[in-house]
Design an enzyme around this catalytic site. Structure first.
Site, PDB file in Angstrom:
ATOM      1  N   THR A  18      -4.955 -24.239  49.592  1.00 32.80           N
ATOM      2  CA  THR A  18      -4.359 -24.461  50.904  1.00 32.80           C
ATOM      3  C   THR A  18      -3.483 -23.270  51.267  1.00 32.80           C
ATOM      4  OG1 THR A  18      -2.958 -25.951  52.216  1.00 32.80           O
ATOM      5  CG2 THR A  18      -2.437 -25.761  49.885  1.00 32.80           C
TER       6      THR A  18
ATOM      7  N   HIS B  82       0.358 -33.264  35.291  1.00 34.74           N
ATOM      8  CA  HIS B  82       0.900 -33.003  33.956  1.00 34.74           C
ATOM      9  C   HIS B  82       0.353 -33.969  32.914  1.00 34.74           C
ATOM     10  CE1 HIS B  82       3.359 -30.855  31.307  1.00 34.74           C
ATOM     11  NE2 HIS B  82       4.579 -31.128  31.765  1.00 34.74           N
TER      12      HIS B  82
END
Length: 425
Positions: free
Chosen positions: A343, A396
């Site tokens: 993006t 994560h």
């Protein structure tokens, strides 16, 4: 007479919203004429007449939510005389019948069943069709139902639990004199400040829901770095004219970043994966989503097999997808199945940001504005260089911090040495 049904629209899409009817009741249509436009979570779809005839009845109105396979209107076969008169005659008869005064109904006794709530339960509040049906059956106003959905959409379970949510009726107020209205402050006037209320489009509501879900379900973390864009800008300056003459497309930054991302994903395959239950699905292909700002919100069309494309092919693919996004002509196949997203907030002047994951993907790269900043070349020299901050947001749960940092460093190194992209990308 044939039924107009909501067609199947691809994976993960189970319902839509009637955006607008192109034809009115009683109007004649030919086979292939567009009857209505349906707005889904991803794209708008036109529904066409499967045969010629007259639009007999519109069952689902504009703004209503409909499910796959649901009947939303009826079409009578035949030409209909062109003027639509035959279809309008029954309606006129109904109006005449309605105008005739009905005999006075007897006053219902207290033991008479309570009538179901009128269609006001189909209020402006967004709700699933099953929730609307249940609300009508139970005589419940949807505006009074508390929703557990992040964007306020009412589902069947919300209606079922409404009785538990409903507060006890308030006691009648004691007889007392009404309070006198307070006087306006000196120099002020009593008025209502102007506001404008706009209903979210289906796509904007879906974007909102998905972004909230991404933050609630993923252990999202962001790491940053910066790229010296000097080498890329030099290549573009020297090669852009010949590149455009040969390929009929401009040499932009996105092809460099796409190539660099693919090269880094090959070194760190976990970032090109997704979580499925307790499994990690490692993808051996590179379908890179490119975020594009369209009128109704952000969409992420996908550049397929980016690892097999050259710079010109990537630029043409991105330009084509961006054009479709802005003209609202993207197909579902253009939006499905990306493995990683890029993006570029820099096109709007963003200097630094933390992009949100495009789930179920586990990584997204944010590009930002190129800005001249003083950079230490060595212990003795400083130079103004065109610098860009880049950000990697990642899940994560399966990506360690060291792996994310090394991935971003790899992207940085490939961009600062553009010739290496011919080898690594």
């Amino acid at each position: 007479m044939s039924e107009i049904k909501v067609p199947a629209m691809g994976e993960s899409i189970t319902e839509g919203t009637v955006s607008r009817w192109m034809v009115k009741e009683g109007e004649t249509v030919n086979q292939g004429d567009v009857l209505l436009e349906l707005e889904t979570d991803k794209v708008n779809i036109e529904i066409s007449a499967e045969e010629s005839g007259v639009l007999e009845k519109i069952i689902r109105q504009e703004g209503e939510t409909v499910e796959i396979g649901e009947t939303i209107g009826t079409l009578s076969a035949g030409s209909g005389g062109g003027s639509g008169a035959p279809a309008s005659e029954p309606a006129a008869a109904e109006e005449k019948k309605a105008a005739t005064p009905a005999p006075e109904a007897p006053t219902p006794t207290p033991t008479a069943p309570v009538a179901a709530a009128p269609e006001s339960s189909d209020s402006a509040k967004t709700a699933s069709p099953s929730a609307r049906k249940l609300a009508r059956e139970r005589g419940i106003e949807l505006d009074q139902v508390q929703s557990k959905d992040p964007i306020g959409r009412v589902y069947q379970d919300d209606v079922k639990s409404h009785n538990n949510q409903a507060p006890a009726p308030a006691a009648p107020p004691a007889n007392k004199a009404p309070a006198a209205p307070s006087a306006p402050a000196a120099g002020s006037s009593t008025y209502t400040k102007p506001v404008e209320r706009q209903r979210m489009s289906r796509r904007r509501a879906t974007i909102a829901k998905r972004l909230v879900e991404a933050q609630q379900t993923a252990a999202m973390l962001t790491t940053f770095n910066e790229v010296d864009m000097t080498a890329i800008m030099d290549v573009r300056k020297r090669r852009k004219d010949k590149f455009k003459e040969k390929h009929e497309i401009n040499l932009g930054f996105m092809s460099f970043f796409t190539k660099a991302v693919v090269g880094a994903l090959k070194k760190f395959p976990t970032i090109n994966a997704e979580i499925d239950g307790e499994d990690v699905v490692l993808k051996k292909y590179y379908d890179i989503g490119i975020a594009v700002s369209a009128k109704e919100g952000l969409v992420v069309p996908v550049v397929r097999d980016a690892d097999r494309l050259g710079f010109a092919e990537i630029e043409k693919s991105i330009a084509d997808l961006a054009s479709k996004a802005r003209s609202n002509t993207l197909a579902l196949s253009d939006l499905q199945g990306g493995t990683f997203t890029i993006t570029n907030g820099g096109t709007f002047g963003s200097l630094l940001s933390t992009p949100i994951l495009n789930t179920p993907q586990v990584g997204i790269l944010g590009m930002h504005k190129i800005q001249l900043r003083p950079v230490a070349i060595d212990a003795e020299r400083m130079e103004n260089r065109p610098m860009m901050y880049i950000a990697l947001s990642y899940d994560h749960r399966i990506i360690d911090g060291s792996e994310a940092v090394r991935f971003l460093v790899t992207v940085k190194e490939l961009l600062e040495d553009p010739e290496s992209l011919l080898i690594e990308g």
